[in-house]
Design an enzyme around this catalytic site. Sequence first.
Site, PDB file in Angstrom:
ATOM      1  N   GLU A 176       0.805  -1.158  -0.201  1.00 54.31           N
ATOM      2  CA  GLU A 176       0.406  -0.140  -0.413  1.00 54.31           C
ATOM      3  C   GLU A 176       1.082   1.279   0.297  1.00 54.31           C
ATOM      4  O   GLU A 176       0.990   1.761   1.461  1.00 54.31           O
ATOM      5  CB  GLU A 176      -1.186  -0.046   0.999  1.00 54.31           C
ATOM      6  CG  GLU A 176      -1.880  -0.990   1.312  1.00 54.31           C
ATOM      7  CD  GLU A 176      -2.569  -0.792   2.440  1.00 54.31           C
ATOM      8  OE1 GLU A 176      -2.448  -0.544   3.221  1.00 54.31           O
ATOM      9  OE2 GLU A 176      -3.982  -1.599   2.535  1.00 54.31           O
ATOM     10  N   GLU A 363      -5.319  -8.534   1.385  1.00 54.27           N
ATOM     11  CA  GLU A 363      -5.952  -7.857   2.623  1.00 54.27           C
ATOM     12  C   GLU A 363      -7.653  -7.529   2.529  1.00 54.27           C
ATOM     13  O   GLU A 363      -7.849  -7.149   1.144  1.00 54.27           O
ATOM     14  CB  GLU A 363      -5.382  -6.626   2.947  1.00 54.27           C
ATOM     15  CG  GLU A 363      -4.094  -7.462   3.853  1.00 54.27           C
ATOM     16  CD  GLU A 363      -3.059  -5.538   3.641  1.00 54.27           C
ATOM     17  OE1 GLU A 363      -3.655  -4.676   4.955  1.00 54.27           O
ATOM     18  OE2 GLU A 363      -2.689  -5.129   4.644  1.00 54.27           O
TER      19      GLU A 363
END
Length: 452
Positions: A176, A363
Amino acid sequence: MKSTNIQDIPLNKQLFGDDFVWGVSTAALQIEGAHDADGKGESVWDVFSTKKGKIFGGHHHHIACDFYNRYEADIDLIKQLNIKAFRFSISWSRLLPDGTGRVNQAGIDYYNRVIDYCLQQGVEPWVTIYHWDLPHALELQGGWTNRAIVDWFTNYTTLCAQSFGDRVKHWMVMNEPTVFTGAGYFFGIHAPGKTGLKNFLPAVHHAVLCMVAGGKTLRKLLPKTTQIGTTFSCSYIEPYSNKPRDVAAAKRVDALLNRLFIEPILGMGYPELSVLKGMEKYILPGDEANLIFDFDFIGVQNYTREIVKYSLFTPYIHAKLVKAEKRNVPTTAMGWEVYPESIYHMLKQFNAYPQIKKIYLTESGSAFPDEVVDGVINDTKRAQYLQDFLQQVARAKSDGYEVSGYFIWTLTDNFEWAEGYNPRFGIIHVDFETQQRTVKASGQWYADFLGD
Ligand code: GAL
């Protein structure tokens, strides 16, 4: 493409196919503890967490889940829950205490033990090279704002590949980038706590260069069959109203949150946004070619959707998020809207890039307050969230969208960055006084679902 009514699909593992990868995700800083054990150097979080008011309740990650010492028992739990893939990250400053140069053999030995134990237990290690814990020694030289990070990151990636590449078959270069550049270098709410465009813009460009340099390094050093990916956070973005200025504001936020990092690596360049104008001065001749890499897979990470409204007074982007609490919708302990369709929409959005070969949901998960009653944690909201999100993944798959795996966030309750230990995301409860683990109802549901 045919559209499926999700109500008609009873959720079961077969809907996803035999090759679908079922996993669980973690990150070094959030679980390992042992922050200064066996020669580990300081990371930016070691320094940031000592600053007053930065972490909820003054919490720190020095012990966290003590995974460093308890990895065998935790991997045993993964196996018991029928989970076949374990995503974890490597702590850069455990391998290279100064970020570059001197190697800490004890750090390498530790990850070798973790990887070997996974393999012995029939659990596939999926390794993230960088999940936000930059060595402090590098931050002292500017961290992500210093272009030298491309060399530092390449050296670190080389060491990871040479040390573990004979056994690790799935790699994710970065976790991320939107979050660590945005929270850490623009808003200053994550380590290292820097703010403003002067820090954010170079951090963005250098993070893209590093994703690509990391991908190239792994491909050069590892066997052809090794799968190389990188992961992106995303939120499904919708405008607050149909007014053109809300619609335009939503497009800008989508570009910033969902497209900023993926599009350059796919060869599409940075999205056109006036806030990014100042980035030009960090882009050097020849960089264009070093922004593109053909990853074997992309990791998509989704938790919620955001509703966006035009805002005259918000600098640079003239848009603001309408908080879920103001919208009278169900929320998690993070204040995020519970909106299972978001994962469907994001799969659709990422599937629209023809360059992407494979997608894993690396995720997705939820934090809710847990109550321990007679040693039992009946976390119905988390179990429901999981089922509803999986239902939407099944819907995407049945509509023909590529998605090859799902990794739940997360194994055990852990150190949730600036929120400390307050939000609990685990499918296994941790008593942080005693380090006792208890499988929650959601964990048992996942185990039963996978065991079918
Ligand atoms: C992601 C992050 C994880 C975890 C999760 C829940 O953005 O990669 O480390 O914190 O969110 O907030």
